[in-house]
Structures are given as C-alpha cells and as structure tokens.
Motif scaffolding. Sequence first.
Motif, short mmCIF file in Angstrom:
data_model
loop_
_atom_site.label_atom_id
_atom_site.label_comp_id
_atom_site.label_asym_id
_atom_site.label_seq_id
_atom_site.Cartn_x
_atom_site.Cartn_y
_atom_site.Cartn_z
N GLU A 34 0.91 -1.22 0.22
CA GLU A 34 -0.09 0.13 0.04
C GLU A 34 0.93 1.16 -0.09
O GLU A 34 0.54 2.14 -0.75
N LEU A 35 1.91 1.31 0.92
CA LEU A 35 2.93 2.40 0.73
C LEU A 35 3.47 2.66 -0.43
O LEU A 35 4.12 3.80 -0.73
N ARG A 36 4.24 1.45 -0.93
CA ARG A 36 4.78 1.55 -2.36
C ARG A 36 3.88 2.14 -3.39
O ARG A 36 4.35 2.85 -3.87
N GLU A 37 2.52 1.47 -3.24
CA GLU A 37 1.86 2.46 -4.40
C GLU A 37 1.63 3.94 -4.02
O GLU A 37 1.70 4.57 -5.00
N LYS A 38 1.64 4.18 -3.03
CA LYS A 38 1.64 5.86 -2.71
C LYS A 38 3.00 6.39 -3.07
O LYS A 38 3.03 7.85 -3.47
N ALA A 39 3.97 5.73 -2.69
CA ALA A 39 5.21 6.56 -3.09
C ALA A 39 5.69 6.62 -4.61
O ALA A 39 6.42 7.49 -4.97
N CYS A 40 4.94 5.49 -5.48
CA CYS A 40 5.27 5.63 -7.00
C CYS A 40 4.55 6.46 -7.76
O CYS A 40 3.23 6.54 -7.50
N GLN A 41 5.15 7.22 -8.55
CA GLN A 41 4.49 8.06 -9.79
C GLN A 41 5.00 7.68 -11.01
O GLN A 41 6.08 7.26 -10.95
N PRO A 42 4.38 7.94 -12.05
CA PRO A 42 5.12 7.58 -13.43
C PRO A 42 6.08 8.71 -13.79
O PRO A 42 5.72 9.84 -13.41
N PHE A 43 6.93 8.40 -14.42
CA PHE A 43 8.07 9.46 -14.55
C PHE A 43 7.59 10.31 -15.68
O PHE A 43 7.97 11.54 -15.50
N GLU A 57 -0.47 21.86 4.82
CA GLU A 57 -1.84 22.53 4.69
C GLU A 57 -2.03 23.35 3.57
O GLU A 57 -3.39 23.68 3.05
N MET A 58 -1.06 23.86 3.16
CA MET A 58 -1.19 24.73 1.94
C MET A 58 -0.81 24.14 0.44
O MET A 58 -1.09 24.68 -0.46
N TRP A 59 -0.31 22.86 0.52
CA TRP A 59 0.13 22.14 -0.37
C TRP A 59 0.04 20.67 -0.64
O TRP A 59 0.56 20.09 0.23
N GLU A 60 -1.08 20.35 -1.19
CA GLU A 60 -1.27 18.70 -1.03
C GLU A 60 -0.07 18.04 -2.12
O GLU A 60 -0.11 18.23 -2.99
N ARG A 61 0.44 17.20 -1.14
CA ARG A 61 1.71 16.35 -1.91
C ARG A 61 1.39 14.82 -1.98
O ARG A 61 0.53 14.23 -1.46
N GLN A 62 1.86 14.32 -3.19
CA GLN A 62 1.81 13.09 -3.46
C GLN A 62 3.07 12.46 -2.85
O GLN A 62 4.25 12.98 -2.69
N GLY A 63 2.98 10.86 -2.76
CA GLY A 63 3.94 10.27 -2.17
C GLY A 63 3.92 9.83 -0.65
O GLY A 63 2.65 9.85 -0.21
N VAL A 64 4.81 9.18 -0.14
CA VAL A 64 4.77 8.69 1.19
C VAL A 64 5.45 9.56 2.28
O VAL A 64 6.50 9.79 1.90
N SER A 65 4.68 9.79 3.27
CA SER A 65 5.38 10.71 4.50
C SER A 65 5.96 10.01 5.44
O SER A 65 5.84 8.82 5.79
N LEU A 66 6.99 10.71 6.18
CA LEU A 66 7.54 9.97 7.18
C LEU A 66 6.62 9.57 8.05
O LEU A 66 6.91 8.62 8.78
N ILE A 67 5.56 10.23 8.73
CA ILE A 67 4.59 9.97 9.61
C ILE A 67 3.93 8.65 9.64
O ILE A 67 3.50 7.93 10.40
N GLU A 68 4.08 8.07 8.07
CA GLU A 68 3.38 6.94 7.87
C GLU A 68 4.22 5.68 7.99
O GLU A 68 3.87 4.54 7.88
N LEU A 69 5.56 5.93 8.12
CA LEU A 69 6.52 5.14 7.85
C LEU A 69 7.02 4.40 9.53
O LEU A 69 7.19 5.48 10.49
N ASN A 118 5.31 19.75 12.00
CA ASN A 118 5.62 18.48 12.48
C ASN A 118 7.00 17.84 11.49
O ASN A 118 6.87 18.00 10.43
N PRO A 119 8.19 17.41 12.09
CA PRO A 119 9.33 17.11 11.15
C PRO A 119 9.01 15.79 10.69
O PRO A 119 9.85 15.34 9.95
N GLU A 120 7.75 15.31 10.96
CA GLU A 120 7.43 13.92 10.04
C GLU A 120 6.48 14.24 8.66
O GLU A 120 6.12 13.55 8.16
N PHE A 121 6.33 15.59 8.42
CA PHE A 121 5.38 15.93 7.38
C PHE A 121 6.37 16.11 6.16
O PHE A 121 6.41 17.36 5.56
N TYR A 122 7.08 15.17 5.84
CA TYR A 122 8.04 15.30 4.69
C TYR A 122 7.66 14.26 3.96
O TYR A 122 7.60 12.94 4.36
N TYR A 123 7.67 14.29 2.45
CA TYR A 123 7.18 13.22 1.68
C TYR A 123 8.27 12.63 0.71
O TYR A 123 9.01 13.65 0.11
#
Length: 339
Positions: A34-43, A57-69, A118-123
């Motif tokens: 599930e997390l791998r699918e979130k982390a991957c995007q087409p080139f 809160e001001m910019w929705e990001r794609q990818g997997v965040s540190l808080i999920e790991l 939060n220092p875990e809000f990095y994607y």
Amino acid sequence: MANTQAKPTVIPASETAEQMTNAAANLLNVLTPELREKACQPFDGNERFRWHYIPIEMWERQGVSLIELNTKQQEAAFSLMQSGLSSDGYEKARAIINLEKILGAIEKKTGDTKLERNPEFYYFTIFGDPTGNGAWGWRAEGHHVSLNFTVVNRELISPTPFFFGSNPAEVLEGKEKGLRVLYAEEELARQLLTSFTPYQKTHAVINTEAPADILTRNAPKVEFDAVEGFAAENMQTYQRELLVQLFHEYIDRLPDEVAKIERQKLQDGSINDIHFAWAGGEERRTPHYYRIHGPFFFVEYDNTQNNANHIHSVWRHIEDDFGLDLLRQHYHKTDHHDH
C-alpha cells in the motif's frame, strides 16, 4: 537571457547514480504494498514538475510521508535523501526539518497555531523505475525542503530544482539559540555586497525594497530573461572569488561527484557573464534579497518574512530543471526518436 555559449558538457556521475538507485530500490523494498503504491508515480506524468516549499496544509503532496513509516522505513527514506546530498548538505536538510519543532514552539507561545509543525510531514516520491535502464527520478519534499533529482541511463544526474529554507533563520531563544542553518548563504552575499564601491553598488542594488518571496516561486521552469545587477567581469578579483564561493555554497550541498560536475560547468563557462543583484537593506535583520544569474544557472535568496528572520533559497538550472535538457541531449545522442 540571451545564451550565446555552448551547452555544458554532459558528464556522468555513475557512482552517485548507483547509490541513488540502490537507495530508492531499498526504500521500495521495505514499504508495504500500500505504501509502495503511494510512493510511486509515473516518470512521464505531470506530478514530477509539481513542487513546492510551503507547508502541507497549503500544498497537497503525493508520495509517502515520514509520519506513515516505521523506524526502518524512515531510515530507508533518509538514506535516499542522503544519496543526493553531501555530508554538509544532509546536515542542513536534517537541521531544516528539525526547525519545525522550534517553529511550532515559537508559534504556540505567540498563539499562532494555524499550521501544524511536524518534522514527519516530509514526503518521498519515486518517479519511474529506479532499477531499469531508462530515466527515473525522485523527490524529497516538505516545508522548506524540496529536492528534485532526475537520473538517466544510470549515470547522468540533474539535481534541480533544489530548495532550502529556514524559519527561523536564526534561533533567538532556547537551547538552540544562535543556530543559523543557512548562515553562509546570507553572510557571504552580504560580505560581497559590502565589498562594492559606491559606484559598484549602484549597479548591484536593483531595489531599495526586497520582494516578499523569491520571484520564481515554484514555477516548473525558470523564465526570468531580465539580467540585472553587477556583472562579474567588472568585479575585482577578490570579489569574483567571493561570488564563486557563494555559488559553491549552493552546489556543494551535492555529493562530491555531482558538485565537481557543477564546478566544471562553471569553469568551462564564462564567470564574467554572471550577475549579482541585491534588493533591500544591507544590515542584518533588515528585509533583503539577492540573486545570482548565470548563463546556465539561477540562484534566488529572500529573507523578508517574520521580521527578516525567515529564509527562502533556491538553486535552479535554467534549461535543465527536472533533467529536461539532459533528457533531450541523451535521447538525441542515443537516437531515441520515439521520446
């Protein structure tokens, strides 16, 4: 800006490319499906060009965040980040991320709690297949950090856009009092400015007021044709050396193999064509801005927000952000007309 010079020579960085490949593959291997699918995007998708340095809160990001790991997965994510940075660059990146705790405490004290710090809000996002022979890329991004790397043919690397910010620019209280993560980026530029004669300053200072932010913001491509400021060809030798030292502060954030390539590009080009422009106050803790406009690169720095204690800085390739020019040259060389 008119560019009459030949394009920089494409130089391989095979060792760093291999380290990035291994780090990206390892991150994907330790993620759940599930997390791998979130982390991957087409080139080849648009998401690769969609970057920013503002809070989540001001910019929705794609990818997997540190808080999920979990801990092991976070270590793999930071190993990927480390593969694209020198030891000094990695130290700065981690320090910027840790500033979120300090910023959160400052805002809580003043009652300004609109944003969650939060220092875990990095994607972390991987574009394409890092284990194949084609082009792929990766991004590590959150508040005040945006690292964007493109890898081609397991040996060619484009390292931009590259954004570092710092809020606070200087920690004013607490156990980290005096910490200035982007100290050199500020002080070297001011040292250069104060070295100018009054006549030189009339060319270098383009405005008595600094803009509220870097002017290129998060544009996918640098489109800034106006060349303003004081040309290096009119500087004294020690001033040109200061200018080069300041630019090195940006490129030396990269692994040594990649930084050497950027230094070689600078040597192969004409240092005389680089312009340094300043806006705003000259003294510390007054709003100020500068940019370094070269034939192939563009640096912007702004410190105006929060009583001039909040830095935004970016280094970009004018034609090769996200590896666009690198890909063009590579496909032309290998006769890949289908691309």
